[in-house]
Design a protein around this motif. Structure first.
Motif, PDB file in Angstrom:
ATOM      1  N   UNK A 197      27.789 -57.703 -31.029  1.00  0.00           N
ATOM      2  CA  UNK A 197      26.850 -56.585 -31.030  1.00  0.00           C
ATOM      3  C   UNK A 197      27.487 -55.240 -30.773  1.00  0.00           C
ATOM      4  N   UNK A 198      28.805 -55.207 -30.678  1.00  0.00           N
ATOM      5  CA  UNK A 198      29.447 -53.920 -30.399  1.00  0.00           C
ATOM      6  C   UNK A 198      29.842 -53.201 -31.675  1.00  0.00           C
ATOM      7  N   UNK A 199      29.925 -53.926 -32.776  1.00  0.00           N
ATOM      8  CA  UNK A 199      30.400 -53.315 -34.009  1.00  0.00           C
ATOM      9  C   UNK A 199      31.916 -53.364 -34.117  1.00  0.00           C
ATOM     10  N   UNK A 200      32.523 -53.962 -33.104  1.00  0.00           N
ATOM     11  CA  UNK A 200      33.984 -54.072 -33.110  1.00  0.00           C
ATOM     12  C   UNK A 200      34.384 -55.538 -33.013  1.00  0.00           C
ATOM     13  N   UNK A 201      35.629 -55.792 -33.371  1.00  0.00           N
ATOM     14  CA  UNK A 201      36.176 -57.133 -33.252  1.00  0.00           C
ATOM     15  C   UNK A 201      37.585 -57.011 -32.693  1.00  0.00           C
ATOM     16  N   UNK A 202      38.262 -58.142 -32.582  1.00  0.00           N
ATOM     17  CA  UNK A 202      39.619 -58.133 -32.062  1.00  0.00           C
ATOM     18  C   UNK A 202      39.636 -58.530 -30.594  1.00  0.00           C
TER      19      UNK A 202
END
Ligand SMILES: [Ca+2]
Ligand SMILES: [Ca+2]
Ligand SMILES: [Ca+2]
Ligand SMILES: [Ca+2]
Length: 434
Positions: A197-202
């Motif tokens: 849900x943050x819009x980020x990955x990694x």
């Protein structure tokens, strides 16, 4: 040269006589210049001292020999450790504590071992007594609102009890607590990040997800997906919809887009204008040119009006709305045929049917005189007779002149003095002047 005196420096001085060596050191004289003791003397220190004159007491505490917080006291060639409570031995290396002391902290489990005890820390704590919170999440490694979850950085494997693996605050294993180093496993990361849900990955939630590429976006109604850092947006322009995901229909009629009295109907998507008569275009913005279709016939001049047109049929020979109705000039008394002629109506015009002998479009010319030839012949005959008389007379005069057979040349006086009466020249008619 030091250590010698005399004229030739050949006399050795007895330096040791003045006791230069300290702390019980032995002084050795040097007797032969350039050999073993060229300085002149040497101090042979006792154990525990150093320096040229053995003046320095060596600090045996410098290597911190006392363990477990023992206090070191320097002596001469020795040290002594003042051990804290429960620790014994020369270097305070013996731990006499047991689990009875309940020293393990933060909910840790205590285990008695050969030399003291060990604490099995709960997750999130480290140190010998589990006294330190070693939550690597405290460093906030997870970015962009990713949720950090602490995981133990190190653990002992196989035969080595897990509880013996203590984690230091830097989350590396205290290897010495493991029986065998190879059994101690250090995780690369002591935490994990939940990027949902943050819009980020990694690993640390730092890599933007391109939702437009992955298709994981909710742009509807042909809204264009625009990737942004940590999210995406929907470009609804031209879709007729608005809202974050282009799902809300725009009521375009609110802005009164339809012109010239048109009525507006909101659609999903878009809107529609119902134009008032005489207007056209998507917004009814254009006044219709009713003349464009050429409604005026027969050369009538069209003038555009709102929702209509007018034809000026002047001089066309026609009338009616579209100049299509022939004007009967003969009945409306609009003709100019001369009286006596007959008006014949034609499409767009008329003609005049002339009575016998009359000519012209309007039969306006008088009848031709050919019907009474004497009116011409008599004057012509008179004229001819007149010409004949003149001719005969002229011929007679010419014949008389030829009988005179001579010429008359006037003198200069005759030419310029008109006062001379012609009587002066009166001669016989038959007399010829020379
Ligand atoms: Ca994105
Ligand atoms: Ca709409
Ligand atoms: Ca018009
Ligand atoms: Ca006519």
């Amino acid at each position: 040269m030091d250590g010698y005196e005399g004229k030739l420096c050949g006399v050795d001085i007895a330096e040791c006589d003045s006791d230069p060596c300290m702390n019980g050191a032995t002084c050795l004289e040097s007797r032969t210049p350039g050999q073993e003791f060229f300085v002149g003397y040497l101090c042979n220190c006792r154990n525990g001292f150093e320096g040229a004159h053995c003046q320095v007491n060596i600090d045996e505490c410098e290597s911190s020999p006392c363990l477990n917080g023992g206090h070191c006291e320097d002596g001469v060639n020795r040290y002594t450790c003042e051990c804290p409570m429960y620790f014994e031995g020369t270097d305070c290396e013996r731990d006499t504590r047991t689990c009875d002391l309940a020293l393990c902290q933060n909910g840790a489990t205590c285990i008695d071992i050969d030399n003291g005890f060990a604490c099995r820390c709960v997750v999130g704590y480290g140190g010998a007594l589990c006294e330190s919170a070693i939550n690597s999440c405290a460093f906030e490694p997870c970015k962009n609102t990713g949720v950090c979850k602490y995981e133990r950085a190190c653990q002992c494997l196989n035969s080595v009890p897990d509880l013996l693996a203590h984690c230091k605050s830097n989350e590396t294993c205290e290897y010495e607590t493991c029986v065998d180093l190879k059994d101690c496993d250090v995780r690369e990361l002591a935490y994990s990040c939940d990027c949902l849900g943050t819009g980020y990955a990694g690993v640390n939630c730092t890599e933007d997800i391109d939702e437009c590429q992955t298709g994981d976006n909710d742009c509807s109604n042909s809204g264009r997906c625009v990737n942004t850092l940590g999210g995406y947006s929907c470009d609804c322009s031209g879709t007729g919809f608005t809202g974050d995901f282009c799902t809300e229909d725009i009521d375009e009629c609110d802005a009164l887009p339809c012109m010239n009295g048109a009525s507006c109907t909101n659609n999903r998507p878009g809107f529609e204008c119902s134009c008032a008569g005489g207007y056209q275009g998507p917004l009814c913005e254009t006044e219709t040119d009713e003349c464009a279709s050429g409604p005026c016939q027969n050369g009538g001049v069209c003038r555009d009006r709102i929702n209509g047109y007018a034809c000026n049929c002047n001089n066309t020979g026609y009338t009616g709305q579209g100049c299509t109705v022939d004007v009967d000039e003969c009945t409306v008394n609009g003709h100019r045929c001369s009286s006596g002629s007959t008006c014949v109506n034609l499409p767009g015009t008329y003609r005049c049917q002339c009575p016998d002998g009359y000519r012209g479009d309007l039969c306006e010319r008088l009848p031709v005189q050919g019907a009474q030839p004497h009116r011409v012949l008599i004057p012509a005959l008179v004229f001819l007779i007149f010409i004949l008389i003149i001719s005969v007379y002229s011929w007679w005069c010419l014949r008389q002149a030829r009988k005179m057979q001579g010429k008359y040349n006037p003198a200069e006086e005759e030419k310029y003095d008109n006062s001379l009466p012609m009587s002066a020249f009166e001669v016989d008619n038959d007399e010829r002047l020379v």
